[in-house]
Design an enzyme around this catalytic site. Structure first.
Site, PDB file in Angstrom:
ATOM      1  N   HIS A 139       0.922  -1.266   0.121  1.00 36.52           N
ATOM      2  CA  HIS A 139      -0.037   0.027   0.020  1.00 36.52           C
ATOM      3  C   HIS A 139       0.805   1.347   0.040  1.00 36.52           C
ATOM      4  O   HIS A 139       0.308   2.404  -0.036  1.00 36.52           O
ATOM      5  CB  HIS A 139      -0.903  -0.228   1.119  1.00 36.52           C
ATOM      6  CG  HIS A 139      -2.003  -1.074   1.202  1.00 36.52           C
ATOM      7  ND1 HIS A 139      -1.516  -2.454   1.987  1.00 36.52           N
ATOM      8  CD2 HIS A 139      -2.931  -1.452   0.733  1.00 36.52           C
ATOM      9  CE1 HIS A 139      -2.519  -3.174   1.443  1.00 36.52           C
ATOM     10  NE2 HIS A 139      -3.453  -2.482   0.781  1.00 36.52           N
ATOM     11  N   GLY A 194      -5.598  11.506   9.411  1.00 40.67           N
ATOM     12  CA  GLY A 194      -6.726  10.653   8.524  1.00 40.67           C
ATOM     13  C   GLY A 194      -6.613  11.099   7.079  1.00 40.67           C
ATOM     14  O   GLY A 194      -6.645  10.313   6.222  1.00 40.67           O
ATOM     15  N   ARG A 207      -4.610  16.667   3.897  1.00 42.72           N
ATOM     16  CA  ARG A 207      -4.250  17.287   5.099  1.00 42.72           C
ATOM     17  C   ARG A 207      -2.679  17.033   5.144  1.00 42.72           C
ATOM     18  O   ARG A 207      -1.832  17.851   5.593  1.00 42.72           O
ATOM     19  CB  ARG A 207      -4.823  16.711   6.459  1.00 42.72           C
ATOM     20  CG  ARG A 207      -6.141  17.222   6.575  1.00 42.72           C
ATOM     21  CD  ARG A 207      -6.151  18.412   7.295  1.00 42.72           C
ATOM     22  NE  ARG A 207      -7.453  19.430   7.200  1.00 42.72           N
ATOM     23  CZ  ARG A 207      -8.484  19.285   8.318  1.00 42.72           C
ATOM     24  NH1 ARG A 207      -8.071  18.372   9.215  1.00 42.72           N
ATOM     25  NH2 ARG A 207      -9.384  19.845   8.226  1.00 42.72           N
ATOM     26  N   ARG A 223      -3.288   4.581  -4.140  1.00 42.36           N
ATOM     27  CA  ARG A 223      -4.629   4.877  -3.811  1.00 42.36           C
ATOM     28  C   ARG A 223      -5.040   6.174  -3.344  1.00 42.36           C
ATOM     29  O   ARG A 223      -5.984   6.246  -2.488  1.00 42.36           O
ATOM     30  CB  ARG A 223      -5.072   3.795  -2.701  1.00 42.36           C
ATOM     31  CG  ARG A 223      -5.200   2.217  -3.279  1.00 42.36           C
ATOM     32  CD  ARG A 223      -5.609   1.182  -1.927  1.00 42.36           C
ATOM     33  NE  ARG A 223      -5.407   0.011  -2.345  1.00 42.36           N
ATOM     34  CZ  ARG A 223      -6.510  -0.781  -2.404  1.00 42.36           C
ATOM     35  NH1 ARG A 223      -7.751  -0.427  -1.811  1.00 42.36           N
ATOM     36  NH2 ARG A 223      -6.199  -2.128  -2.714  1.00 42.36           N
ATOM     37  N   ARG A 251      -0.438  10.079  15.526  1.00 42.17           N
ATOM     38  CA  ARG A 251      -1.800  10.621  14.903  1.00 42.17           C
ATOM     39  C   ARG A 251      -2.264  11.925  15.135  1.00 42.17           C
ATOM     40  O   ARG A 251      -2.016  12.473  16.337  1.00 42.17           O
ATOM     41  CB  ARG A 251      -2.647   9.708  15.378  1.00 42.17           C
ATOM     42  CG  ARG A 251      -4.257  10.032  14.788  1.00 42.17           C
ATOM     43  CD  ARG A 251      -5.179   9.099  15.141  1.00 42.17           C
ATOM     44  NE  ARG A 251      -6.373   9.585  15.209  1.00 42.17           N
ATOM     45  CZ  ARG A 251      -7.331  10.374  14.215  1.00 42.17           C
ATOM     46  NH1 ARG A 251      -6.689  10.538  13.127  1.00 42.17           N
ATOM     47  NH2 ARG A 251      -8.320  10.848  14.548  1.00 42.17           N
ATOM     48  N   SER A 271      -8.932  14.925  14.343  1.00 39.88           N
ATOM     49  CA  SER A 271     -10.050  15.573  14.900  1.00 39.88           C
ATOM     50  C   SER A 271     -11.034  14.512  15.905  1.00 39.88           C
ATOM     51  O   SER A 271     -10.728  13.245  15.923  1.00 39.88           O
ATOM     52  CB  SER A 271     -10.907  16.071  13.964  1.00 39.88           C
ATOM     53  OG  SER A 271     -11.356  15.045  13.191  1.00 39.88           O
ATOM     54  N   GLU A 288     -12.493   9.275  18.624  1.00 38.25           N
ATOM     55  CA  GLU A 288     -12.153   9.362  17.333  1.00 38.25           C
ATOM     56  C   GLU A 288     -12.331   7.869  16.628  1.00 38.25           C
ATOM     57  O   GLU A 288     -12.998   7.148  17.245  1.00 38.25           O
ATOM     58  CB  GLU A 288     -10.937  10.053  17.133  1.00 38.25           C
ATOM     59  CG  GLU A 288      -9.797   9.578  18.066  1.00 38.25           C
ATOM     60  CD  GLU A 288      -9.082   8.271  17.689  1.00 38.25           C
ATOM     61  OE1 GLU A 288      -8.068   8.631  16.829  1.00 38.25           O
ATOM     62  OE2 GLU A 288      -9.329   7.126  18.141  1.00 38.25           O
ATOM     63  N   ASP A 303     -16.130  18.399  17.231  1.00 43.46           N
ATOM     64  CA  ASP A 303     -17.712  18.551  17.297  1.00 43.46           C
ATOM     65  C   ASP A 303     -17.784  17.937  18.391  1.00 43.46           C
ATOM     66  O   ASP A 303     -16.937  17.596  19.272  1.00 43.46           O
ATOM     67  CB  ASP A 303     -18.311  17.542  16.080  1.00 43.46           C
ATOM     68  CG  ASP A 303     -17.753  16.252  16.115  1.00 43.46           C
ATOM     69  OD1 ASP A 303     -16.830  16.094  15.337  1.00 43.46           O
ATOM     70  OD2 ASP A 303     -18.247  15.469  16.858  1.00 43.46           O
ATOM     71  N   ARG A 348     -10.927  25.162  10.901  1.00 39.30           N
ATOM     72  CA  ARG A 348     -10.306  23.703  11.128  1.00 39.30           C
ATOM     73  C   ARG A 348      -8.819  23.773  10.518  1.00 39.30           C
ATOM     74  O   ARG A 348      -8.015  23.100  10.943  1.00 39.30           O
ATOM     75  CB  ARG A 348     -11.007  22.813   9.956  1.00 39.30           C
ATOM     76  CG  ARG A 348     -12.248  22.555  10.647  1.00 39.30           C
ATOM     77  CD  ARG A 348     -13.116  21.439   9.767  1.00 39.30           C
ATOM     78  NE  ARG A 348     -14.503  21.098  10.048  1.00 39.30           N
ATOM     79  CZ  ARG A 348     -14.838  20.278  10.721  1.00 39.30           C
ATOM     80  NH1 ARG A 348     -14.217  19.182  10.646  1.00 39.30           N
ATOM     81  NH2 ARG A 348     -16.163  19.995  11.356  1.00 39.30           N
TER      82      ARG A 348
HETATM   83  N1  HPA Z   1     -17.117  10.430  16.159  1.00 40.11           N
HETATM   84  C1  HPA Z   1     -15.932   9.571  15.707  1.00 40.11           C
HETATM   85  N2  HPA Z   1     -14.906  10.393  15.142  1.00 40.11           N
HETATM   86  C2  HPA Z   1     -14.894  11.716  15.031  1.00 40.11           C
HETATM   87  C3  HPA Z   1     -16.007  12.397  15.503  1.00 40.11           C
HETATM   88  C4  HPA Z   1     -17.117  11.651  16.282  1.00 40.11           C
HETATM   89  O1  HPA Z   1     -18.094  12.423  16.647  1.00 40.11           O
HETATM   90  N3  HPA Z   1     -15.579  13.607  15.332  1.00 40.11           N
HETATM   91  C5  HPA Z   1     -14.601  13.445  14.778  1.00 40.11           C
HETATM   92  N4  HPA Z   1     -14.052  12.374  14.720  1.00 40.11           N
END
Ligand code: HPA
Length: 234
Positions: A4, A20, A24, A43, A87, A90, A179, A204, A217
């Site tokens: 990969h 991820g 980014r 990929r 890592r 978010s 996460e 969030d 962000r």
């Molecule tokens: N759930 C899972 N992963 C996430 C979330 C979430 O609310 N926000 C950012 N990554």
């Protein structure tokens, strides 16, 4: 080259930052590193190697979720000899004192399941960060004036969660945020004797429903890159 990752031997640094999102990875490499070279595009999971303050660094996308991260982390560790894997990503806040834009540095990562769960059978293994990296990241985040929380997070298998009861138990047991990758990263690092950490921005909030506006962000992501780089080379 691995299944990969298209990088040639020697093209991956010993220190790897893993967002991820592959775009980014591109943004972070172009913004923070010098002498940047594209080392993977298999990929579309972009990876770049460059230097930061004279130190070689690779920034490689991990994709979303533990099965995807597991593929890249396994190959980085076993085929390219990565020693430090951080890592940057978010998470969703799960405690009232955790606000949008805050930084969470994950001491442990609980899971319901991970790609490694099968080998543990009845044993509930506790994936945990490298302490040296963690301490250095906390110092860096606090020096930057980031509101920082250090503690346990939850690495979930699902973004669209159908188990509000489970989230309630996580919150009740002090989990700071959710996460989808860190637990597998910590488990692989432990298995192969490497250093790992997850530095996360709260994008969030599960209880308040708040979400980070798109324009914020990039700034939050930039702070995480700096924290990760400072932690890796302290
Ligand atoms: N759930 C899972 N992963 C996430 C979330 C979430 O609310 N926000 C950012 N990554």
């Amino acid at each position: 080259m691995t299944v990969h990752i298209g990088a040639k031997p020697g093209q991956i640094a010993e220190t790897v930052l893993m967002p991820g999102d592959p775009y980014r990875a591109k943004w972070a490499a172009e913004t923070f590193l010098k002498d940047v070279e594209l080392v993977n595009e298999v990929r579309g999971m972009l990876g770049f190697t460059g230097t930061w303050n004279g130190h070689r660094v690779t920034i490689q996308g991990s994709g979303m979720g533990m099965p995807s991260l597991s593929i890249y982390a396994n190959e980085l560790i076993n085929e390219y000899n990565a020693q430090t894997l951080i890592r940057i990503g978010s998470c969703g806040g799960m405690q009232p004192q955790v606000g949008i834009r805050d930084v969470i540095i994950a001491m442990t990562a609980s899971t319901l399941n991970s790609p490694s769960s099968g080998i543990f059978k009845e044993f509930n293994y506790a994936p945990c960060a490298d302490y040296g990296l963690l301490a250095a990241a906390v110092k860096s985040a606090e020096t930057k004036g980031c509101k920082t929380h250090v503690g346990g997070i939850y690495s979930s298998d699902v973004f669209y969660d159908e188990r509000p009861d489970l989230n309630e138990q996580m919150t009740r047991h002090g989990i700071l945020g959710v996460e989808m990758e860190a637990a597998e990263l910590y488990t692989l690092a432990a298995r192969y004797g490497r250093r790992a950490l997850a530095v996360l921005t709260v994008s969030d909030h599960l209880q308040t429903g708040e979400a980070l506006p798109a324009e914020d962000r990039e700034r939050s992501f930039g702070e995480m890159v700096e924290i990760a780089l400072e932690a890796a080379f302290t």
